[in-house]
Design a protein around this motif. Structure first.
Motif, PDB file in Angstrom:
ATOM      1  N   THR A  34       0.840  -1.193   0.000  1.00 14.37           N
ATOM      2  CA  THR A  34       0.000   0.000   0.000  1.00 14.37           C
ATOM      3  C   THR A  34       0.879   1.249   0.000  1.00 14.37           C
ATOM      4  O   THR A  34       2.093   1.169   0.146  1.00 14.37           O
ATOM      5  CB  THR A  34      -0.901   0.043   1.247  1.00 14.37           C
ATOM      6  OG1 THR A  34      -0.070  -0.044   2.410  1.00 14.37           O
ATOM      7  CG2 THR A  34      -1.919  -1.071   1.264  1.00 14.37           C
ATOM      8  N   ILE A  35       0.226   2.391  -0.129  1.00 17.57           N
ATOM      9  CA  ILE A  35       0.918   3.675  -0.032  1.00 17.57           C
ATOM     10  C   ILE A  35       0.377   4.384   1.201  1.00 17.57           C
ATOM     11  O   ILE A  35      -0.819   4.663   1.285  1.00 17.57           O
ATOM     12  CB  ILE A  35       0.703   4.535  -1.293  1.00 17.57           C
ATOM     13  CG1 ILE A  35       1.190   3.789  -2.540  1.00 17.57           C
ATOM     14  CG2 ILE A  35       1.407   5.882  -1.146  1.00 17.57           C
ATOM     15  CD1 ILE A  35       0.883   4.494  -3.850  1.00 17.57           C
ATOM     16  N   LEU A  36       1.255   4.635   2.164  1.00 16.13           N
ATOM     17  CA  LEU A  36       0.879   5.383   3.360  1.00 16.13           C
ATOM     18  C   LEU A  36       1.094   6.855   3.049  1.00 16.13           C
ATOM     19  O   LEU A  36       2.181   7.244   2.601  1.00 16.13           O
ATOM     20  CB  LEU A  36       1.748   4.983   4.550  1.00 16.13           C
ATOM     21  CG  LEU A  36       1.547   3.576   5.082  1.00 16.13           C
ATOM     22  CD1 LEU A  36       2.430   2.598   4.351  1.00 16.13           C
ATOM     23  CD2 LEU A  36       1.829   3.537   6.546  1.00 16.13           C
ATOM     24  N   VAL A  37       0.080   7.664   3.278  1.00 14.26           N
ATOM     25  CA  VAL A  37       0.139   9.087   2.970  1.00 14.26           C
ATOM     26  C   VAL A  37      -0.218   9.851   4.236  1.00 14.26           C
ATOM     27  O   VAL A  37      -1.290   9.642   4.800  1.00 14.26           O
ATOM     28  CB  VAL A  37      -0.843   9.431   1.821  1.00 14.26           C
ATOM     29  CG1 VAL A  37      -0.909  10.917   1.585  1.00 14.26           C
ATOM     30  CG2 VAL A  37      -0.454   8.709   0.543  1.00 14.26           C
ATOM     31  N   ALA A  38       0.688  10.727   4.690  1.00 19.36           N
ATOM     32  CA  ALA A  38       0.458  11.467   5.937  1.00 19.36           C
ATOM     33  C   ALA A  38       0.795  12.942   5.777  1.00 19.36           C
ATOM     34  O   ALA A  38       1.636  13.309   4.952  1.00 19.36           O
ATOM     35  CB  ALA A  38       1.309  10.874   7.060  1.00 19.36           C
ATOM     36  N   ASN A  39       0.144  13.753   6.603  1.00 19.48           N
ATOM     37  CA  ASN A  39       0.540  15.161   6.680  1.00 19.48           C
ATOM     38  C   ASN A  39       1.876  15.243   7.412  1.00 19.48           C
ATOM     39  O   ASN A  39       2.260  14.321   8.125  1.00 19.48           O
ATOM     40  CB  ASN A  39      -0.536  15.998   7.364  1.00 19.48           C
ATOM     41  CG  ASN A  39      -0.830  15.556   8.783  1.00 19.48           C
ATOM     42  OD1 ASN A  39      -0.996  14.378   9.060  1.00 19.48           O
ATOM     43  ND2 ASN A  39      -0.901  16.513   9.694  1.00 19.48           N
ATOM     44  N   HIS A  40       2.580  16.356   7.211  1.00 22.27           N
ATOM     45  CA  HIS A  40       3.936  16.466   7.760  1.00 22.27           C
ATOM     46  C   HIS A  40       4.032  17.690   8.661  1.00 22.27           C
ATOM     47  O   HIS A  40       4.201  18.804   8.203  1.00 22.27           O
ATOM     48  CB  HIS A  40       4.933  16.562   6.609  1.00 22.27           C
ATOM     49  CG  HIS A  40       6.336  16.212   6.960  1.00 22.27           C
ATOM     50  ND1 HIS A  40       6.717  15.679   8.166  1.00 22.27           N
ATOM     51  CD2 HIS A  40       7.474  16.319   6.225  1.00 22.27           C
ATOM     52  CE1 HIS A  40       8.030  15.472   8.159  1.00 22.27           C
ATOM     53  NE2 HIS A  40       8.505  15.863   6.992  1.00 22.27           N
ATOM     54  N   ILE A  94      -3.385   4.398   2.405  1.00 21.41           N
ATOM     55  CA  ILE A  94      -3.782   4.483   3.811  1.00 21.41           C
ATOM     56  C   ILE A  94      -3.507   5.924   4.251  1.00 21.41           C
ATOM     57  O   ILE A  94      -2.358   6.302   4.461  1.00 21.41           O
ATOM     58  CB  ILE A  94      -2.996   3.502   4.704  1.00 21.41           C
ATOM     59  CG1 ILE A  94      -3.233   2.061   4.250  1.00 21.41           C
ATOM     60  CG2 ILE A  94      -3.392   3.685   6.171  1.00 21.41           C
ATOM     61  CD1 ILE A  94      -2.400   1.034   5.001  1.00 21.41           C
ATOM     62  N   PRO A  95      -4.568   6.766   4.344  1.00 19.98           N
ATOM     63  CA  PRO A  95      -4.374   8.143   4.799  1.00 19.98           C
ATOM     64  C   PRO A  95      -4.132   8.175   6.309  1.00 19.98           C
ATOM     65  O   PRO A  95      -4.811   7.479   7.066  1.00 19.98           O
ATOM     66  CB  PRO A  95      -5.688   8.839   4.456  1.00 19.98           C
ATOM     67  CG  PRO A  95      -6.492   7.871   3.660  1.00 19.98           C
ATOM     68  CD  PRO A  95      -5.943   6.506   3.943  1.00 19.98           C
ATOM     69  N   ILE A  96      -3.161   8.980   6.715  1.00 17.88           N
ATOM     70  CA  ILE A  96      -2.819   9.096   8.137  1.00 17.88           C
ATOM     71  C   ILE A  96      -2.751  10.575   8.509  1.00 17.88           C
ATOM     72  O   ILE A  96      -2.070  11.355   7.834  1.00 17.88           O
ATOM     73  CB  ILE A  96      -1.464   8.418   8.432  1.00 17.88           C
ATOM     74  CG1 ILE A  96      -1.527   6.933   8.073  1.00 17.88           C
ATOM     75  CG2 ILE A  96      -1.058   8.619   9.888  1.00 17.88           C
ATOM     76  CD1 ILE A  96      -0.191   6.216   8.137  1.00 17.88           C
ATOM     77  N   THR A  97      -3.443  10.932   9.574  1.00 15.29           N
ATOM     78  CA  THR A  97      -3.382  12.296  10.085  1.00 15.29           C
ATOM     79  C   THR A  97      -2.495  12.314  11.324  1.00 15.29           C
ATOM     80  O   THR A  97      -2.716  11.547  12.260  1.00 15.29           O
ATOM     81  CB  THR A  97      -4.781  12.813  10.473  1.00 15.29           C
ATOM     82  OG1 THR A  97      -5.637  12.775   9.329  1.00 15.29           O
ATOM     83  CG2 THR A  97      -4.711  14.248  10.996  1.00 15.29           C
ATOM     84  N   VAL A  98      -1.505  13.190  11.309  1.00 13.78           N
ATOM     85  CA  VAL A  98      -0.664  13.428  12.477  1.00 13.78           C
ATOM     86  C   VAL A  98      -1.158  14.724  13.108  1.00 13.78           C
ATOM     87  O   VAL A  98      -1.223  15.757  12.441  1.00 13.78           O
ATOM     88  CB  VAL A  98       0.829  13.548  12.094  1.00 13.78           C
ATOM     89  CG1 VAL A  98       1.668  13.888  13.310  1.00 13.78           C
ATOM     90  CG2 VAL A  98       1.308  12.277  11.419  1.00 13.78           C
ATOM     91  N   VAL A 120      -1.967   9.984  16.282  1.00  6.25           N
ATOM     92  CA  VAL A 120      -1.809   9.510  14.917  1.00  6.25           C
ATOM     93  C   VAL A 120      -3.124   8.815  14.591  1.00  6.25           C
ATOM     94  O   VAL A 120      -3.506   7.860  15.269  1.00  6.25           O
ATOM     95  CB  VAL A 120      -0.612   8.541  14.784  1.00  6.25           C
ATOM     96  CG1 VAL A 120      -0.576   7.904  13.408  1.00  6.25           C
ATOM     97  CG2 VAL A 120       0.699   9.274  15.071  1.00  6.25           C
ATOM     98  N   ILE A 121      -3.811   9.329  13.581  1.00  9.31           N
ATOM     99  CA  ILE A 121      -5.130   8.807  13.213  1.00  9.31           C
ATOM    100  C   ILE A 121      -5.009   8.088  11.870  1.00  9.31           C
ATOM    101  O   ILE A 121      -4.616   8.694  10.872  1.00  9.31           O
ATOM    102  CB  ILE A 121      -6.166   9.942  13.117  1.00  9.31           C
ATOM    103  CG1 ILE A 121      -6.195  10.736  14.424  1.00  9.31           C
ATOM    104  CG2 ILE A 121      -7.545   9.388  12.750  1.00  9.31           C
ATOM    105  CD1 ILE A 121      -6.854  12.094  14.309  1.00  9.31           C
ATOM    106  N   VAL A 122      -5.334   6.804  11.862  1.00  8.88           N
ATOM    107  CA  VAL A 122      -5.258   6.007  10.646  1.00  8.88           C
ATOM    108  C   VAL A 122      -6.671   5.871  10.085  1.00  8.88           C
ATOM    109  O   VAL A 122      -7.558   5.323  10.743  1.00  8.88           O
ATOM    110  CB  VAL A 122      -4.646   4.618  10.914  1.00  8.88           C
ATOM    111  CG1 VAL A 122      -4.468   3.860   9.612  1.00  8.88           C
ATOM    112  CG2 VAL A 122      -3.318   4.746  11.655  1.00  8.88           C
ATOM    113  N   HIS A 123      -6.862   6.384   8.888  1.00 13.51           N
ATOM    114  CA  HIS A 123      -8.177   6.384   8.251  1.00 13.51           C
ATOM    115  C   HIS A 123      -8.363   5.123   7.396  1.00 13.51           C
ATOM    116  O   HIS A 123      -7.385   4.469   7.031  1.00 13.51           O
ATOM    117  CB  HIS A 123      -8.324   7.631   7.378  1.00 13.51           C
ATOM    118  CG  HIS A 123      -8.114   8.907   8.133  1.00 13.51           C
ATOM    119  ND1 HIS A 123      -9.081   9.482   8.926  1.00 13.51           N
ATOM    120  CD2 HIS A 123      -7.028   9.706   8.247  1.00 13.51           C
ATOM    121  CE1 HIS A 123      -8.614  10.588   9.479  1.00 13.51           C
ATOM    122  NE2 HIS A 123      -7.355  10.746   9.090  1.00 13.51           N
TER     123      HIS A 123
END
Length: 180
Positions: free
Chosen positions: A16-22, A122-126, A150-153
């Protein structure tokens, strides 16, 4: 800081591709810390070339370096190769840490890979890392008002979108909603 992981059940990492804000330097450590070692060894991170020295400090982190001042195609190709081999990719689509705490615009490279290779995101909010360690500080703060998270959507499936642009906007919106 009483860091919390929310929706751990969504952190199913397999090609998968994990995508998070930085938000800060803490983001990558927090997220990788929640991924079990057996899965973490199959995760490659896209990072700026200027941070290549981190391989000496964290030798177990597999990194694809991108030269932000030049052509990003080699990094995209390397990311595609990783995904074709069944591994996962971890990307900060803003391209850099936030300067103000606000979510920046997303670059579409990771979404392009997701869309064209049919790999789930996999969208991730930090949340809260900026308050602890903003870019203008040399050391993190020891206490803050709200505990960080850390919120995993839930997964985003690229085949549900008509274009890379639509996928990019939808993924950004999911991550942004986690910040509220």
């Amino acid at each position: 800081w009483r860091l919390k992981l929310k929706n751990k059940e969504n952190l199913l990492i397999k090609n998968t591709i994990l995508v998070a804000n930085h938000q800060s330097y803490l983001d990558i450590l927090w997220i990788l810390g929640f991924i079990p070692y057996k899965q973490r060894k199959d995760v490659y991170i896209i990072g700026k070339k200027e941070l290549s020295f981190l391989e000496l400090i964290f030798p177990g982190i597999r990194t694809i370096f991108v030269d932000r001042g030049a052509d990003v195609y080699p990094a995209l190709k390397a990311g595609a190769d990783v995904l074709r081999k069944g591994k996962s990719l971890f990307v900060f689509p803003e391209g850099t840490r936030t300067k103000s705490g606000a979510l920046g615009e997303f670059k579409s490279g990771s979404m392009f890979l997701s869309y064209n290779l049919k790999k789930n995101i996999i969208p991730i909010t930090v949340k809260g890392a900026y308050d602890i360690f903003p870019p203008d500080k040399k050391f993190p703060r020891l206490s803050i008002k709200q505990p960080p998270a850390v919120i995993v959507h839930p997964r985003v499936q690229p085949e549900n979108y008509k274009s890379v642009d639509e996928l990019t906007k939808a993924t950004r919106k999911i991550i942004e909603k986690g910040l509220t």
